[in-house]
Design a protein around this motif. Structure first.
Motif, PDB file in Angstrom:
ATOM      1  N   LEU A 226     -30.397  17.821 -27.088  1.00 22.45           N
ATOM      2  CA  LEU A 226     -31.776  18.285 -27.149  1.00 22.45           C
ATOM      3  C   LEU A 226     -32.394  18.011 -28.515  1.00 22.45           C
ATOM      4  N   VAL A 227     -31.602  18.107 -29.574  1.00 22.95           N
ATOM      5  CA  VAL A 227     -32.116  17.829 -30.923  1.00 22.95           C
ATOM      6  C   VAL A 227     -32.615  16.388 -31.010  1.00 22.95           C
ATOM      7  N   THR A 228     -31.838  15.448 -30.488  1.00 25.49           N
ATOM      8  CA  THR A 228     -32.238  14.043 -30.506  1.00 25.49           C
ATOM      9  C   THR A 228     -33.501  13.830 -29.677  1.00 25.49           C
ATOM     10  N   ALA A 229     -33.567  14.444 -28.513  1.00 30.25           N
ATOM     11  CA  ALA A 229     -34.747  14.299 -27.645  1.00 30.25           C
ATOM     12  C   ALA A 229     -36.000  14.794 -28.353  1.00 30.25           C
ATOM     13  N   ARG A 230     -35.882  15.909 -29.058  1.00 25.54           N
ATOM     14  CA  ARG A 230     -37.041  16.453 -29.774  1.00 25.54           C
ATOM     15  C   ARG A 230     -37.406  15.580 -30.976  1.00 25.54           C
ATOM     16  N   ASP A 346     -27.610  21.387 -21.316  1.00 23.94           N
ATOM     17  CA  ASP A 346     -26.949  22.666 -21.044  1.00 23.94           C
ATOM     18  C   ASP A 346     -27.312  23.681 -22.131  1.00 23.94           C
ATOM     19  N   GLU A 347     -26.731  24.864 -22.047  1.00 22.34           N
ATOM     20  CA  GLU A 347     -27.101  25.945 -22.970  1.00 22.34           C
ATOM     21  C   GLU A 347     -26.703  25.649 -24.411  1.00 22.34           C
ATOM     22  N   ALA A 348     -25.778  24.702 -24.610  1.00 24.75           N
ATOM     23  CA  ALA A 348     -25.398  24.288 -25.959  1.00 24.75           C
ATOM     24  C   ALA A 348     -26.254  23.124 -26.464  1.00 24.75           C
ATOM     25  N   GLY A 349     -27.206  22.683 -25.626  1.00 23.40           N
ATOM     26  CA  GLY A 349     -28.090  21.599 -26.023  1.00 23.40           C
ATOM     27  C   GLY A 349     -27.544  20.209 -25.748  1.00 23.40           C
ATOM     28  N   ARG A 350     -26.413  20.103 -25.032  1.00 30.90           N
ATOM     29  CA  ARG A 350     -25.821  18.803 -24.729  1.00 30.90           C
ATOM     30  C   ARG A 350     -26.445  18.213 -23.470  1.00 30.90           C
ATOM     31  N   SER A 351     -26.615  16.894 -23.458  1.00 29.53           N
ATOM     32  CA  SER A 351     -27.190  16.230 -22.296  1.00 29.53           C
ATOM     33  C   SER A 351     -26.277  16.407 -21.091  1.00 29.53           C
ATOM     34  N   ALA A 352     -26.866  16.869 -19.979  1.00 27.14           N
ATOM     35  CA  ALA A 352     -26.083  17.035 -18.750  1.00 27.14           C
ATOM     36  C   ALA A 352     -25.571  15.693 -18.254  1.00 27.14           C
TER      37      ALA A 352
END
Length: 360
Positions: A226-230, A346-352
């Motif tokens: 999620l950090v990378t996506a943002r 997921d809840e840890a921010g990892r790509s599903a």
């Protein structure tokens, strides 16, 4: 080849660069993308030899250059604030690194004129920098980097201070200018759109860490967290926390958002679903698009595009719409989400997608 192996830089109580592993190949363009204070300049200073890592090592073509000062490396740097010698002509500014290296006059003349032609400076070689526009001064600094024949060229937001039209021109030209040099080019920017325009490879940075590195379009389309996506979204990535049940994510008001076909095997759980502002639209883009009702907070019209800020279930979204779109504050409108472009974390921010691939 430039290799960073576990490179960390600590200054006082602050960690500026945290355990970075990165390999950059010759004849490649590599973008460092991240917000201000994410570590881009700190990482470039380590690559150049201006700073020494607290731990880890830096290798160039199989040689450990950790601690080797910049003066003893084949490095060229161009900064956001262009630096030229004000008393010298454009010709002499470009020629200066070659004169310092003791290159003969005939070769200097050939290299200077070649670089000047590439950067459209040939008519200005007899002028001093103060008689040039800002764009021409930056081109002069770029030309000096080209003639230096460096193995590593570091460009720290070199176009940030130029006007829009000139930025667009230089962005298009830079990959062509550097394509045949054989050098490793590293280009720092805060703008995702600039990374996409430049192409090549991109390393996304956040709080001194490289969160992902690879071909630019792959990092943009398939962020591993999620950090990378943002980091790779401007306007900001639209997100919402949803519960997956079977083949659907459950939205507010009883609306179901289909789980992308490639992710239907992930477990029923709570996920953060993200999508880019241009994947939210006023008209149904395809049969799969899902309609939701949202409240307009404010509309920003830029001319050819409009940024519409929305409130959906107390979550702030931004929609990028073509043309001039005008809505009243608090007006309720129908918008469409394209489920083909959902990113799921997921809840840890990892790509599903990454988790599912590993499980397979």
């Amino acid at each position: 080849m430039l290799e960073l192996k576990g490179v960390t830089k600590v200054v006082g109580a602050d960690t500026h660069i945290n355990a970075v592993d990165l390999t950059l190949q010759h004849a490649s363009l590599n973008v460092l993308l991240g917000p201000t204070l994410s570590g881009k300049t700190s990482l470039m200073r380590l690559m150049a030899g201006l700073d020494v890592p607290t731990s880890g090592s830096i290798w160039f073509d199989g040689v450990n250059v950790t601690g080797v000062p910049v003066q003893k490396r084949r490095i060229a740097m161009v900064y956001q604030q262009f630096i030229n010698y004000p008393a010298m002509t454009v010709y002499e500014n470009i020629a200066s690194p070659l004169r310092v290296a003791g290159v003969d006059s005939a070769k200097i003349n050939k290299e200077v004129r070649r670089a000047a032609e590439l950067l459209k400076l040939a008519p200005y070689l007899d002028r001093t920098p103060l008689n040039l526009s800002g764009g021409q001064q930056q081109r002069t600094a770029l030309a000096r980097a080209i003639v230096k024949n460096a193995g590593l060229v570091l460009l720290d937001e070199p176009l940030a201070n130029l006007d829009y039209k000139l930025r667009e021109e230089l962005r298009a030209e830079l990959p062509k200018i550097f394509a045949e040099s054989g050098a490793i080019f590293v280009y720092a920017t805060t703008e995702p759109s600039e990374a996409l325009l430049l192409g090549g490879n991109t390393a996304t940075l956040s709080q001194g860490r490289v969160t992902q590195f690879g071909p630019t379009i792959d990092v943009f389309r398939r962020p591993r967290d999620l950090v990378t996506a943002r980091t790779f979204s401007d306007p900001p990535l639209n997100t919402i926390v949803l519960r997956k049940s079977g083949a659907s994510f459950l939205l507010d008001g009883g609306v179901n958002l289909p789980v992308p076909s490639e992710l239907k095997g992930i477990a029923d759980a709570t996920y953060t679903v993200g999508f880019q502002p241009h994947h939210l639209s006023l008209k149904r883009p395809n049969r799969e698009a899902v309609s939701v009702t949202a409240k307009v907070k404010v509309t920003e019209v830029t001319g050819s595009e409009s940024f519409i800020h929305l409130d959906f279930a107390d979550v702030h979204w931004v929609m990028l719409a073509h043309g001039i779109q005008v809505f009243d504050p608090d007006q309720t409108i129908e918008v469409f989400i394209d489920p083909r472009h959902l990113m799921v974390f997921d809840e840890a921010g990892r790509s599903a997608e990454t988790i599912q691939a590993r499980a397979a």
